[in-house]
Write a protein that holds these residues in place. Sequence first.
Motif, PDB file in Angstrom:
ATOM      1  N   GLU A  69      65.513  59.812  69.524  1.00 27.58           N
ATOM      2  CA  GLU A  69      66.864  60.225  69.129  1.00 27.58           C
ATOM      3  C   GLU A  69      66.804  61.500  68.281  1.00 27.58           C
ATOM      4  OE1 GLU A  69      70.651  58.425  66.574  1.00 27.58           O
ATOM      5  OE2 GLU A  69      68.955  57.126  67.065  1.00 27.58           O
ATOM      6  N   TRP A  70      65.818  61.570  67.370  1.00 28.88           N
ATOM      7  CA  TRP A  70      65.616  62.759  66.526  1.00 28.88           C
ATOM      8  C   TRP A  70      65.303  63.981  67.383  1.00 28.88           C
ATOM      9  CZ3 TRP A  70      61.138  65.665  65.222  1.00 28.88           C
ATOM     10  CH2 TRP A  70      61.260  66.482  64.085  1.00 28.88           C
ATOM     11  N   CYS A  71      64.428  63.811  68.362  1.00 30.37           N
ATOM     12  CA  CYS A  71      64.076  64.926  69.259  1.00 30.37           C
ATOM     13  C   CYS A  71      65.285  65.360  70.090  1.00 30.37           C
ATOM     14  CB  CYS A  71      62.915  64.527  70.175  1.00 30.37           C
ATOM     15  SG  CYS A  71      61.338  64.396  69.330  1.00 30.37           S
ATOM     16  N   ALA A  72      66.058  64.399  70.576  1.00 27.33           N
ATOM     17  CA  ALA A  72      67.255  64.747  71.362  1.00 27.33           C
ATOM     18  C   ALA A  72      68.250  65.521  70.502  1.00 27.33           C
ATOM     19  CB  ALA A  72      67.895  63.482  71.920  1.00 27.33           C
ATOM     20  N   CYS A  73      68.388  65.131  69.267  1.00 26.82           N
ATOM     21  CA  CYS A  73      69.287  65.849  68.354  1.00 26.82           C
ATOM     22  C   CYS A  73      68.764  67.264  68.094  1.00 26.82           C
ATOM     23  CB  CYS A  73      69.436  65.065  67.060  1.00 26.82           C
ATOM     24  SG  CYS A  73      70.682  65.744  65.964  1.00 26.82           S
ATOM     25  N   LEU A  74      67.444  67.392  67.943  1.00 26.57           N
ATOM     26  CA  LEU A  74      66.854  68.727  67.750  1.00 26.57           C
ATOM     27  C   LEU A  74      67.095  69.619  68.970  1.00 26.57           C
ATOM     28  CD1 LEU A  74      63.410  68.271  65.990  1.00 26.57           C
ATOM     29  CD2 LEU A  74      65.300  69.685  65.246  1.00 26.57           C
TER      30      LEU A  74
END
Length: 175
Positions: A69-74
């Motif tokens: 989820e963090w990578c997708a947000c980045l």
Amino acid sequence: LETALSIVTTSYVRSEDIVGAVQENIGYIKPPIRGIFQTFLSQVTVISADTKAALTTLSGRIDNDIFREWCACLIQCQDDRTLKSSLLPIVHKLSDVRLVNNELRTMMAEPKKEYWTMVALVAGNIPLLYILNRDWFNTLLFTLPGKIVLALCGVVIFVTTLLMMKYTKPLEYKR
């Protein structure tokens, strides 16, 4: 993972440059997470300057829903820098999950302790019976009904041990 995401996110929010944020903090990230972020840096600086593709590859390197989820947000932040404020709640979610898992682990330790105390009491009664009343001890160990009782106790202890191990495992966050 929690510390790595926290320091990289803080640096990214300040600088709005994910590659610079990772380069700036790579020394503070502990293995094995450091190796994953070093691979990300190598991919971005040596192989291809496509940060979105490198972030997509990075998200598949760790089996954690919050990390993905963090990578997708980045990846979304690469197009719209105003979304960077949504990274911090994701990092806090990882902290919350860790705290809840630790609390559950602590809560599950109490039933285990009580269970092993009861097993010790059941098993400890046999030598105690030898000291207090040898006739009952001989009846328990050397007659068919006594052997049945001992076998039944052994089976119950074995089965309940398996059940206790199964139902007191720590919970992991999965979505």
